[in-house]
Motif scaffolding. Structure first.
Motif, mmCIF file in Angstrom:
data_model
loop_
_atom_site.group_PDB
_atom_site.id
_atom_site.type_symbol
_atom_site.label_atom_id
_atom_site.label_comp_id
_atom_site.label_asym_id
_atom_site.label_seq_id
_atom_site.Cartn_x
_atom_site.Cartn_y
_atom_site.Cartn_z
ATOM 1 N N GLY A 24 -22.783 -36.694 99.381
ATOM 2 C CA GLY A 24 -23.607 -37.737 100.665
ATOM 3 C C GLY A 24 -22.701 -38.953 100.670
ATOM 4 N N ARG A 25 -23.327 -40.487 100.662
ATOM 5 C CA ARG A 25 -22.675 -41.604 99.931
ATOM 6 C C ARG A 25 -21.814 -42.261 99.180
ATOM 7 N N PHE A 26 -22.467 -41.538 97.911
ATOM 8 C CA PHE A 26 -21.963 -41.825 96.712
ATOM 9 C C PHE A 26 -20.525 -41.002 96.379
ATOM 10 N N LEU A 27 -19.573 -41.785 95.394
ATOM 11 C CA LEU A 27 -17.919 -40.970 95.193
ATOM 12 C C LEU A 27 -18.161 -41.131 94.103
ATOM 13 N N ALA A 78 -18.840 -42.395 88.936
ATOM 14 C CA ALA A 78 -19.780 -42.510 90.738
ATOM 15 C C ALA A 78 -19.382 -43.330 90.654
ATOM 16 N N ILE A 79 -19.082 -43.741 91.815
ATOM 17 C CA ILE A 79 -18.852 -45.048 92.728
ATOM 18 C C ILE A 79 -19.904 -45.680 93.846
ATOM 19 N N ILE A 80 -20.339 -46.206 94.047
ATOM 20 C CA ILE A 80 -21.535 -46.200 94.915
ATOM 21 C C ILE A 80 -21.603 -46.844 95.784
ATOM 22 N N PRO A 81 -22.064 -46.586 96.883
ATOM 23 C CA PRO A 81 -21.415 -47.279 98.240
ATOM 24 C C PRO A 81 -21.203 -48.675 98.711
ATOM 25 N N PHE A 82 -21.757 -50.016 97.859
ATOM 26 C CA PHE A 82 -21.325 -51.053 97.902
ATOM 27 C C PHE A 82 -19.748 -50.963 97.328
#
Length: 217
Positions: free
Chosen positions: A115-118, A158-162
């Protein structure tokens, strides 16, 4: 000292070659009135010194050692970099203690969007993996991140959208190199234990409990 909470991205406008050294000209997105000559600035995880500033551009020198031991020597004009100014005594320590002294270079081996997470997987040099524990902290290109899992000499993040929006991590590709700084507290613990004549193979929770650094509840 820094926190690993990147303020924004800067852009490399020009690179000057000066013998075996280089000078970076980086355009910053914020007001430079608070930056004085001689101040420390974290560029992609590396602590550098502001030697000149004009308008929105700050100039920073790269020594031959910095060029050899970090990814900054590979920067090109137009590249974006992560920027963090030095921590002030009144600031909150939102990430973890980051010195800007790079321990080594890692390689991105997997990049997967959820989704929006990397999700990233990074290969760590063998000599550094002992300083990393699951749910511990690590700085990747100056970004304070939590280690989700460790598989051999690779870590999962895990990288958050911000964070994706504020840093360059979302632009990285498989095979790209990143600057690594492990948690300095782990290195201090190893040093203290080594001074007692012990040689730890890895800093795990069970190891720390066994040697009295963590009390059982």
């Amino acid at each position: 000292m820094f926190t690993g909470i990147v303020e924004d991205r800067g852009r490399v406008l020009k690179i000057e070659f000066r013998g075996g050294a280089k000078r970076l000209f980086i355009e910053l997105p914020f007001d430079l009135t608070e930056i004085r000559l001689g101040d420390s600035i974290n560029i992609d995880g590396v602590c550098l010194t502001a030697v000149e500033k004009k308008g929105q551009v700050v100039e920073l020198d790269l020594s031959p050692e910095t060029i050899e031991r970090t990814t900054l020597g590979n920067l090109k004009e137009g590249d974006e970099v992560n920027i963090e100014r030095a921590l002030r005594p009144i600031d909150r320590l939102g990430g973890h203690i980051v010195t800007g002294h790079i321990d080594g270079i890692g390689n991105i081996t997997e990049k997967r969007w959820d989704g929006r997470f990397l999700n990233l997987k990074i290969r760590i040099p063998n000599q550094l993996i002992k300083y990393i524990v699951p749910k511990g902290s690590i700085a990747i290109d100056g970004v304070s991140l939590t280690v989700n899992e460790i598989e051999g000499n690779e870590i999962k993040l895990a990288i958050i959208p911000f964070t994706i929006a504020k840093t360059t991590l979302g632009d990285k590709k498989v095979g790209d190199k990143v600057n690594l700084e492990t948690d300095i507290l782990a290195k201090y613990v190893e040093s203290l234990i080594s001074q007692k004549g012990q040689t730890p193979k890895g800093l795990t929770l069970s190891f720390l409990k066994e040697h009295g650094y963590i009390k059982e509840e």
